[in-house]
Design an enzyme around this catalytic site. Structure first.
Site, short mmCIF file in Angstrom:
data_model
loop_
_atom_site.label_atom_id
_atom_site.label_comp_id
_atom_site.label_asym_id
_atom_site.label_seq_id
_atom_site.Cartn_x
_atom_site.Cartn_y
_atom_site.Cartn_z
CE LYS A 80 8.67 -3.12 12.33
NZ LYS A 80 9.75 -3.28 11.35
N1 PMP Z 1 15.54 -1.87 10.59
C1 PMP Z 1 14.34 -1.68 10.03
C2 PMP Z 1 14.09 -0.43 9.27
C3 PMP Z 1 13.34 -2.66 10.15
O1 PMP Z 1 12.14 -2.49 9.60
C4 PMP Z 1 13.64 -3.86 10.85
C5 PMP Z 1 12.59 -4.94 10.96
N2 PMP Z 1 11.77 -4.78 12.08
C6 PMP Z 1 14.90 -4.00 11.44
C7 PMP Z 1 15.83 -2.98 11.29
C8 PMP Z 1 15.24 -5.20 12.27
O2 PMP Z 1 14.57 -5.13 13.50
P1 PMP Z 1 14.13 -6.44 14.29
O3 PMP Z 1 15.33 -7.26 14.44
O4 PMP Z 1 13.61 -5.92 15.59
O5 PMP Z 1 13.08 -7.10 13.47
#
Ligand code: PMP
Length: 309
Positions: free
Chosen positions: A157
């Protein structure tokens, strides 16, 4: 009574004191890495269940490695800081926890990551649902393509990367949709702007590979585990084309903020019957219990913090 506090420059301070300079590198260039973690309040247990905290911090540290962000904390240290801040804030409701490692150097014209100071900060806020809908949401395919690993690594991220998803989400909302689905440069399906994507086809669950420019989603990992262990589905990670989404039995999105969100329509075509599908419904319910510490089989996903009441 809850308090609005932050972990900033190595200590817990009132949120108003957690301020950076306008010269901060990350503000100009998006040179930061963040996480989104949920703390789910269980009123019966009088406990906050922080969901898969260690895995979130492991992903944050992967991002730090990629961006050469040198912070003096291990994943365990970061879990400890988070627990301390949760106790100090005292929220007795669902919260969203936002750690951020960033290039804190107050010198604007320098593009050399290895020369720049880094810092870590943590905030948390009360948080309910992310995508407001009781039923299945209405998605479009974005005209914005998903950023490629050859441009900015999308598996972690990185703050600057989010301009890509923000353009897509804004376009979708202004056009009357709830969420955008992004395609890769080659037209393969990537993910939502803040969620990974799944498709139910018969008794199989299909999802794009992480190498299709997806975040290594933690909820994605939960959905894969629950689908195979609880529902006995085969889970297949593969390249998916846009038109396959129109013909799927069910489509759903997964994310920390979005949980498991059913998709009812894509590009104005109903997915299946256009309602919440039976597999999605089952997964959503099992997941909803697991995140709040109500499923002992998945208690290892939750870090429980008991608050003084
Ligand atoms: N893709 C993106 C671009 C995101 O920002 C997120 C949110 N964190 C997710 C997928 C889902 O990831 P997670 O399940 O780890 O929150």
């Amino acid at each position: 009574m809850s308090k609005s506090l932050a972990f900033f420059k190595g200590k817990i301070v009132p949120i108003e004191k957690a301020k950076v300079s306008v010269s901060t590198h990350a503000l100009h260039y998006g040179t930061g890495v963040f996480e989104g973690i949920r703390g789910n309040w269980n009123a019966d247990h009088k406990a906050m269940y922080v969901f898969r905290m260690k895995e979130h911090y492991e992903r944050l540290l992967q991002g730090c490695k990629i961006l050469m962000l040198d912070i003096p904390y291990s994943a365990d240290d970061l879990c400890g800081i988070t627990e301390e801040l949760i106790k100090a804030c005292g929220y007795q409701e669902d919260i969203y926890i936002r750690p951020l490692a960033y290039k804190s150097e107050e010198l604007v014209a320098n593009l050399k990551l290895h020369e720049l100071d880094s810092d870590f900060t943590l905030i948390m806020v009360p948080f309910g649902s992310y995508i407001e809908s009781d039923g299945a949401i209405n998605c479009c395919t974005s005209s914005w393509r998903r950023i490629d690993d050859t441009i900015i690594p999308p598996r972690v991220k990185i703050t600057g990367t989010y301009v890509n998803g923000i353009l897509a989400k804004t376009e979708a909302i202004l056009a009357g949709f709830d969420e955008a689905i992004m395609l890769n440069q080659d037209g393969g399906v990537s993910e939502g702007t803040g969620e990974n994507l799944f498709m139910v086809v018969g008794d199989q669950l299909h999802t794009p590979m992480i190498s299709d420019n997806n975040l290594t989603g933690i909820t994605r990992d939960c959905a894969i585990t629950l689908a195979s262990e609880e529902l006995g589905l085969d889970v297949i990670e593969r390249r998916i084309r846009r038109s396959e989404l129109y013909l799927a039995d069910e489509v759903f999105l997964t994310g920390t903020a979005a949980h498991i969100t059913p998709v009812g329509k894509i590009d104005n075509r109903p997915v299946g019957k256009g309602e919440v599908g039976p597999i999605t419904e089952k997964l959503r319910n099992i997941y909803a219990n697991a995140v709040r510490g109500n499923n002992s089989k998945y208690a290892y996903w939750c870090h429980s913090i008991t608050l003084e009441t």
